[in-house]
Design a protein around this motif. Structure first.
Motif, PDB file in Angstrom:
ATOM      1  N   TYR A 131     -52.921 -55.356  18.312  1.00 40.21           N
ATOM      2  CA  TYR A 131     -52.689 -56.141  17.254  1.00 40.21           C
ATOM      3  C   TYR A 131     -51.637 -55.933  16.392  1.00 40.21           C
ATOM      4  N   LEU A 132     -51.245 -54.400  16.489  1.00 40.42           N
ATOM      5  CA  LEU A 132     -50.131 -53.701  15.442  1.00 40.42           C
ATOM      6  C   LEU A 132     -48.659 -53.629  16.232  1.00 40.42           C
ATOM      7  N   SER A 133     -48.867 -53.586  17.397  1.00 40.26           N
ATOM      8  CA  SER A 133     -47.608 -53.389  18.217  1.00 40.26           C
ATOM      9  C   SER A 133     -47.345 -54.542  19.197  1.00 40.26           C
ATOM     10  N   ILE A 134     -48.108 -54.946  20.014  1.00 37.66           N
ATOM     11  CA  ILE A 134     -47.758 -56.133  20.825  1.00 37.66           C
ATOM     12  C   ILE A 134     -47.731 -57.252  20.547  1.00 37.66           C
ATOM     13  N   LEU A 135     -48.786 -57.981  19.598  1.00 32.72           N
ATOM     14  CA  LEU A 135     -48.942 -59.338  18.973  1.00 32.72           C
ATOM     15  C   LEU A 135     -47.674 -59.585  18.234  1.00 32.72           C
ATOM     16  N   PRO A 136     -46.874 -58.575  17.309  1.00 33.28           N
ATOM     17  CA  PRO A 136     -45.875 -59.067  16.651  1.00 33.28           C
ATOM     18  C   PRO A 136     -44.573 -59.340  17.702  1.00 33.28           C
TER      19      PRO A 136
END
Length: 212
Positions: A131-136
């Motif tokens: 959620y913090l690194s891939i989703l963005p």
């Protein structure tokens, strides 16, 4: 965005991540085998509650992130790429143990089952990094509210994860027996999964820097 190539690529990444064995999968598989489908379903509801917390926290945080300095975004990108590469190494390293080996668990109450599923997911580093690194990486600047895009992507991930984990709960006994009886398939699965994760890590690392 729901019909864009970016969304389909994200859905594929979400499917890959849920198929990569981690704390959630191992807990649900073990719980279902030791205490039955009902216990597995209650645990799964706790896992979903954990996903919702991750999603809301990420959506609120990413909205602020895209208004901040590009350096923060770059750090998340490299952190996510490094974690994906670590997951790939865990799958490919010599002597890696089958991720589908289950643990013996004592019977617990429905409330404890829900809370254990919730905490297993909230404290799951794989989900936090996703959620913090891939989703963005899949948010499209100029395509609308970052918050709304984050919610859409988050709900997509939750739906995919719920569907896969539901199948794990419903067919836990068959899955465990099938994996145990096919050691060569397990070895092949590790190599395929590790290679795909490494490819995704390289793609993320090489993705051009976006403007803040």
């Amino acid at each position: 965005m729901a019909t864009s190539p970016q969304w389909w690529l994200f859905a594929g990444a979400a499917l890959l991540m849920v198929l990569t064995p981690g704390p959630n999968m191992l807990y649900l598989l073990s719980r279902s085998l030791c205490q039955g489908r009902r216990a597995g379903m209650i645990s799964l509801l706790g896992v979903v509650a954990g996903f919702l917390l991750h999603m809301l926290a990420a959506a609120l945080g990413l909205t602020a992130l895209f208004l901040a300095v590009p350096l923060a975004y770059a750090l998340l990108k490299w952190g996510g790429a490094a974690y994906l590469m670590w997951l790939a190494w865990q799958a490919l390293r010599p002597g890696a143990r089958s991720p589908f080996a289950t643990r013996s668990l004592t019977a617990d109450s429905p409330r404890r089952l829900f809370m254990m599923g919730f905490l297993t997911n909230v404290l799951n580093p794989k989900i936090a990094v996703f959620y913090l690194s891939i989703l963005p990486q899949f948010i499209v600047p100029g395509a609308g509210s970052v918050f709304r895009q984050s919610l859409l992507l988050g709900l997509t991930q939750i739906a995919i994860s719920f569907a896969v984990n539901l199948l794990i709960v419903l067919f836990a006994a068959r899955l465990a027996a099938g994996f145990t009886a096919r050691p060569r398939w397990l070895a092949a699965q590790r190599y395929v999964m590790g290679s795909v994760l490494a490819t995704l890590a390289v793609r993320m690392a090489l993705q051009p820097q976006r403007a803040g």
